[in-house]
Scaffold this motif. Structure first.
Motif: not given
Ligand code: ZN
Length: 303
Positions: A40-47, A71-74, A78-87, A89-91
């Motif tokens: 959950k810190h990844i995007l705030p850090h980028i911003a 992004v390392p996943g599907p 529209k920009g909806v991430v569908n699980k990035c296991v190594n980050l 992240w969910g959906v």
């Protein structure tokens, strides 16, 4: 002149680059990817990092078109991430969240697809409208550009070329859970595995390339078998896509010209005749391909 950012989000580092609209990379830097707390810190850090950059260089924000992110996943259109296991992240919608954090328009894509777009724009695929890009690394990833447009797919998993099936009789399991995927044969890992079957043990991919270049008979056999797998895979794929160019990247592409000349005869053995006039090229942007492609997503959406 307009400007924007291209971001390549990896499992250990985030590469951020600042471009002008011609695609000149003006600055680039990296921050660590902090995957704790479900990522959950990844995007705030980028911003925050982009905010620091804008403040430090007193950049005029009205000239910024937006930012693109690989992004390392599907990721769907529209920009909806569908699980990035190594980050962790969910959906969720990464484009919306990053826009909320930065105030800029955001476009997102799968990292391998975005790297393909970078190579198409500024790398090994320049000047071609139809391109197949394959990264031959620990696994096999890639991207496909058709008539100047990146293939995203209906579910954001377009061009998962590493999981086309080459051998339905394979008993070893691929990372994806299936058996006999391209990735099991055409990756760097696949070369080392082939070498083992030929009695070459405890060797790296580079050892095998070096031995083949020095004329070692066993290494040449290993490479020849590898080229046939690669030729069968790319021949089938190009029978569908009919590209002008196939760009090869990833660790295996460090074999250089030997790889291109090795795969070509086998490619011609397997490809449909009318799709056989294909140029083979090495990827030329290295680790920057993702940032270039991510920024190109922004430019394409601003048209
Ligand atoms: Zn697989």
């Amino acid at each position: 002149m307009k400007y924007g950012f291209g971001i390549d989000l990896g499992g250990t580092t985030v590469k951020i680059a600042y471009f002008d609209e011609t695609g000149a990379m003006l600055q680039k830097w990296e921050i660590p990817t902090v995957t704790t707390d479900g990522g959950k810190h990844i995007l705030p850090h980028i911003a925050a990092s982009i905010r620091d950059f804008i403040n430090a260089y007193q950049i005029n924000e009205t000239a910024i078109l937006g930012m693109g992110i690989g992004v390392p996943g599907p990721v769907d259109r529209k920009g909806v991430v569908n699980k990035c296991v190594n980050l962790g992240w969910g959906v969720f919608n990464i484009a919306e969240q990053l826009t909320e954090l930065t105030g800029f328009p955001v476009k997102a894509g799968n990292d391998a697809n975005v790297a393909a777009l970078g190579e198409y724009w500024k790398g090994g695929g320049q000047g071609c409208d139809n391109m197949v890009f394959a990264t031959l690394g620990t696994g096999v990833g890639g991207g496909i550009v058709i008539e100047g447009k990146l293939l995203h797919g209906a579910h954001g998993s377009g061009a998962e070329i590493g999981h086309m099936v080459l051998n339905r009789n394979e008993t070893a399991t691929c990372g994806c859970g299936k058996h006999g995927c391209v990735e099991q044969y055409c990756s760097a890992t696949g070369i080392v595995r082939l070498a083992g079957l030929h009695g070459m043990h405890n060797v790296t991919c580079k050892d095998i390339f070096d031995a083949a270049k020095a004329g070692d008979k066993v290494a040449l056999e290993v490479m020849d078998e590898y080229y046939e797998y690669l030729g069968e895979f790319l021949g089938s794929l190009c029978s569908v896509i009919d590209p002008e160019v196939v760009v090869l990247g990833g660790g295996v592409s460090k074999a250089g010209e030997m790889l291109l000349t090795g795969v070509e005869p086998y490619f011609h053995k397997y490809v449909f005749h009318a799709a056989s006039n294909v140029k083979f090229a090495l990827a030329s942007l290295g680790n920057d391909a993702g940032a270039y492609g991510a920024f190109k997503l922004v430019l394409d959406s601003a048209k």
